[in-house]
Motif scaffolding. Structure first.
Motif, short mmCIF file in Angstrom:
data_model
loop_
_atom_site.label_atom_id
_atom_site.label_comp_id
_atom_site.label_asym_id
_atom_site.label_seq_id
_atom_site.Cartn_x
_atom_site.Cartn_y
_atom_site.Cartn_z
N ILE A 224 -4.45 0.38 -7.45
CA ILE A 224 -3.66 0.08 -6.25
C ILE A 224 -3.54 1.36 -5.44
O ILE A 224 -3.12 2.40 -5.97
N HIS A 225 -3.87 1.32 -4.17
CA HIS A 225 -3.89 2.52 -3.34
C HIS A 225 -2.54 3.23 -3.35
O HIS A 225 -2.44 4.44 -3.54
N GLY A 226 -1.46 2.49 -3.08
CA GLY A 226 -0.12 3.06 -3.15
C GLY A 226 0.43 3.61 -1.84
O GLY A 226 1.63 3.85 -1.72
N ASP A 227 -0.44 3.80 -0.84
CA ASP A 227 0.03 4.33 0.45
C ASP A 227 -0.88 3.83 1.57
O ASP A 227 -1.19 4.56 2.52
N LEU A 228 -1.32 2.60 1.47
CA LEU A 228 -2.31 2.06 2.40
C LEU A 228 -1.68 1.69 3.73
O LEU A 228 -0.63 1.05 3.78
N SER A 229 -2.34 2.10 4.81
CA SER A 229 -1.88 1.80 6.16
C SER A 229 -3.04 2.04 7.12
O SER A 229 -4.08 2.58 6.73
N PRO A 230 -2.90 1.68 8.39
CA PRO A 230 -3.96 1.95 9.37
C PRO A 230 -4.24 3.44 9.55
O PRO A 230 -5.24 3.81 10.17
N SER A 255 4.33 -1.79 -10.15
CA SER A 255 3.10 -1.63 -9.37
C SER A 255 2.99 -2.70 -8.28
O SER A 255 2.44 -2.45 -7.20
N SER A 256 3.55 -3.88 -8.55
CA SER A 256 3.48 -4.96 -7.56
C SER A 256 4.26 -4.61 -6.30
O SER A 256 3.94 -5.07 -5.20
N THR A 257 5.29 -3.77 -6.45
CA THR A 257 6.06 -3.33 -5.28
C THR A 257 5.20 -2.50 -4.34
O THR A 257 5.24 -2.68 -3.12
N TYR A 258 4.40 -1.61 -4.93
CA TYR A 258 3.51 -0.78 -4.13
C TYR A 258 2.40 -1.61 -3.51
O TYR A 258 2.02 -1.41 -2.34
N LEU A 259 1.88 -2.55 -4.28
CA LEU A 259 0.82 -3.41 -3.75
C LEU A 259 1.36 -4.25 -2.59
O LEU A 259 0.68 -4.42 -1.57
N LYS A 260 2.56 -4.77 -2.75
CA LYS A 260 3.16 -5.57 -1.69
C LYS A 260 3.30 -4.75 -0.41
O LYS A 260 3.00 -5.24 0.69
N ARG A 261 3.74 -3.52 -0.55
CA ARG A 261 3.88 -2.65 0.62
C ARG A 261 2.53 -2.38 1.27
O ARG A 261 2.40 -2.43 2.50
N ASP A 262 1.52 -2.08 0.45
CA ASP A 262 0.16 -1.85 0.98
C ASP A 262 -0.31 -3.05 1.79
O ASP A 262 -0.79 -2.90 2.93
N LEU A 263 -0.20 -4.22 1.20
CA LEU A 263 -0.72 -5.42 1.84
C LEU A 263 0.08 -5.81 3.07
O LEU A 263 -0.47 -6.30 4.06
#
Length: 306
Positions: A224-230, A255-263
């Motif tokens: 999971i990237h953890g800091d994904l954004s444009p 980890s699902s919290t970070y994935l949710k934020r990424d997505l």
């Protein structure tokens, strides 16, 4: 400025580089390595060691401690020099640009070239952002070597990014090709592109297809990237996800919290531009990759804590 560091590196003798490495080794026991120890380990005359240290200090590669003894500590610039030297000796790098192409709180990035003429990005990590710094093995090590916290964290951050890039690139994900790493530095293929957030008119469906495909591959591995954004998606002929030091194994708690934020970050951006992201599918793939990611810490521990 890295320009001055490259110029300094070219002026350093083999003996001076050797003394710098000796001081680095001495940091395992000392924050400021005693000059007497440096003299003993180098097997050089006191006058020679004093002159070498004087030059290294003049170039800003060492810090001095006078009390309760005369000792020396390597600066960030000193570690930059050691990393550059090792990468050059291993023939992973021959040229570095005089100015950075990117400067942030956690890293500085320059353009370089390999012996074969391949254009690369050279990332000097300046902060420890890897999730693995919270591992008990890492914390235990820092209890013993508190003075090395920044060094270990930046090295771990660099290794974590190289590790993720290597795994994802290996299965065909659109990430920079990892070339080499040493200490706190990662060398990767240069991506000629523009950050996604800067684009106003574009074929966003094409970009989204690339990003979703890379996420499928990464999440299938349990990464999971953890800091994904444009801000860390580069768009050129294809679209690439960059900046992976803070990635998180799918097997990690929360980890699902970070994935949710990424997505949510990328879904929101693409939705504004008329493109839907298959969020539910990506969550399911991450769940399937959970078991695969459990083995990652074995590999990470072998490198960092050996």
């Amino acid at each position: 400025m890295l320009k001055s560091l490259v110029e300094i590196y070219d002026k350093l003798s083999k003996r001076e580089l050797r003394v710098l490495r000796i001081i680095e080794a001495g940091h395992k026991k000392y924050e400021f390595v005693p000059q007497e120890l440096i003299e003993r380990w180098s097997r050089l005359r006191k006058e020679q060691v004093s002159e070498i240290i004087r030059r290294l200090h003049y170039f800003g590669l060492l810090r001095r401690n006078l009390s309760p003894y005369l000792g020396w500590k390597i600066t960030v610039a000193g570690y930059d020099i050691l990393a550059i030297h090792t990468l050059r000796v291993k023939r992973k790098l021959v040229k570095i640009s005089p100015t950075p192409i990117g400067v942030g709180k956690e890293s500085v990035v320059y353009v370089g070239e390999t012996p074969s003429g391949f254009k690369v990005a050279i990332k000097f990590h300046r902060g420890g952002v890897s999730v693995f710094r919270y591992e008990e093995a890492f914390i235990s090590r820092l209890r013993k070597y508190k003075h090395l916290r920044q060094i270990y964290e930046t090295r771990l951050s660099a290794f974590a990014e190289f590790f993720a890039l290597d795994k994802i690139f290996g299965v065909g994900g659109l990430v920079p090709e990892p070339i080499a790493y040493n200490r706190h530095v990662v060398v990767m293929a240069y991506i000629d592109g523009i950050e996604l957030y800067r684009l106003t008119y574009y074929d966003f469906k094409k970009v989204a297809d690339d990003i979703v495909e890379t996420l499928r591959k990464a999440l299938g591995l349990g990464i999971i990237h953890g800091d994904l954004s444009p801000y860390n998606i580069l768009v050129g002929k294809r679209s690439y996800i960059i900046d992976w030091p803070q990635w998180i194994p799918a097997s990690y708690p929360n980890s699902s919290t970070y994935l949710k934020r990424d997505l949510e970050n990328i879904s929101s951006f693409f939705k504004k531009n008329g493109v839907e992201i298959p969020v539910d599918e990506l969550f399911k793939i991450a769940e399937e990759g959970r078991e695969r990611s459990k083995n990652f810490m074995i590999e990470i521990n072998k490198y960092v804590f050996s």
